[in-house]
Design an enzyme around this catalytic site. Structure first.
Site, PDB file in Angstrom:
ATOM      1  N   CYS A 129      -2.454  -0.063   7.470  1.00  0.00           N
ATOM      2  CA  CYS A 129      -1.673   1.160   7.294  1.00  0.00           C
ATOM      3  C   CYS A 129      -1.801   2.096   8.497  1.00  0.00           C
ATOM      4  CB  CYS A 129      -2.075   1.856   6.000  1.00  0.00           C
ATOM      5  SG  CYS A 129      -1.642   0.872   4.544  1.00  0.00           S
ATOM      6  N   HIS A 187       0.859  -1.191   0.000  1.00  0.00           N
ATOM      7  CA  HIS A 187       0.000   0.000   0.000  1.00  0.00           C
ATOM      8  C   HIS A 187       0.888   1.231   0.000  1.00  0.00           C
ATOM      9  CE1 HIS A 187      -3.868  -1.950   1.840  1.00  0.00           C
ATOM     10  NE2 HIS A 187      -3.316  -2.709   0.905  1.00  0.00           N
ATOM     11  N   GLU A 194       0.917   3.873   1.793  1.00  0.00           N
ATOM     12  CA  GLU A 194       1.385   4.292   3.112  1.00  0.00           C
ATOM     13  C   GLU A 194       2.566   3.453   3.591  1.00  0.00           C
ATOM     14  OE1 GLU A 194      -3.252   4.414   3.446  1.00  0.00           O
ATOM     15  OE2 GLU A 194      -1.741   3.388   2.220  1.00  0.00           O
ATOM     16  N   CYS A 214      -6.256   2.080   5.739  1.00  0.00           N
ATOM     17  CA  CYS A 214      -6.884   0.845   6.185  1.00  0.00           C
ATOM     18  C   CYS A 214      -6.298   0.473   7.552  1.00  0.00           C
ATOM     19  CB  CYS A 214      -6.628  -0.260   5.161  1.00  0.00           C
ATOM     20  SG  CYS A 214      -4.907  -0.848   5.132  1.00  0.00           S
TER      21      CYS A 214
END
Length: 152
Positions: free
Chosen positions: A89, A56, A58, A86
């Site tokens: 993250c 991801h 992040e 999410c």
């Protein structure tokens, strides 16, 4: 140091657009130093490219910023991300001791910071970053809507 949240979110949006063009979920992130406003890392989702569900935006920028700083924790940094992180993250931002998480669009279905499990309200989370939401929310949300509209 006073930050221009819209400027840094625009950088994250550029990364989200690049992710969109790679057929990745269009989320972009930026890590910025509180000390001098230096951008330490920018990236977008790369889960398909890397065949890695953890790639991801992040996670990628946290990893890069930590490597640049030579530290596992970067409390002098802020995280800008186009969509609410999410749970994975949001937890990573906590473990990295990110000072402030700034995001655009709220993700009521998959978010983990102020939606869903609301991790930063949990007593199990040791470090609770400050949270600012709604920065360029319409632009961030529209990019996600357009991406998923094309998938249906």
């Amino acid at each position: 140091m006073e930050k221009d949240h819209e400027y840094f979110m625009t950088l994250a949006l550029r990364e989200a657009q690049k992710a969109y063009e790679r057929d990745e979920v269009p989320i972009g992130a930026v890590i910025v130093s509180n000390n001098n406003g230096e951008v330490l890392a920018v990236n977008g989702n790369r889960t398909r490219e890397k065949n890695n569900p953890c790639a991801h935006a992040e996670i990628l920028v946290i990893e890069e910023a930590c490597n640049r700083k030579g530290a596992q924790r970067i409390p002098e940094c802020d995280l800008y991300v186009t969509v609410e992180p999410c749970p994975m993250c949001a937890s990573a931002a906590s473990f990295a001791r990110i000072n402030t998480v700034i995001f655009g669009a709220i993700d009521e279905k998959s978010g983990g910071a102020i939606s869903g499990p609301r991790l930063y309200e949990s007593p199990a989370i040791h470090h609770k970053p400050h949270v600012i939401s709604g920065i360029l929310a319409s632009d961030c949300g529209t990019l996600m809507t357009e991406f998923f509209k094309g998938k249906r």
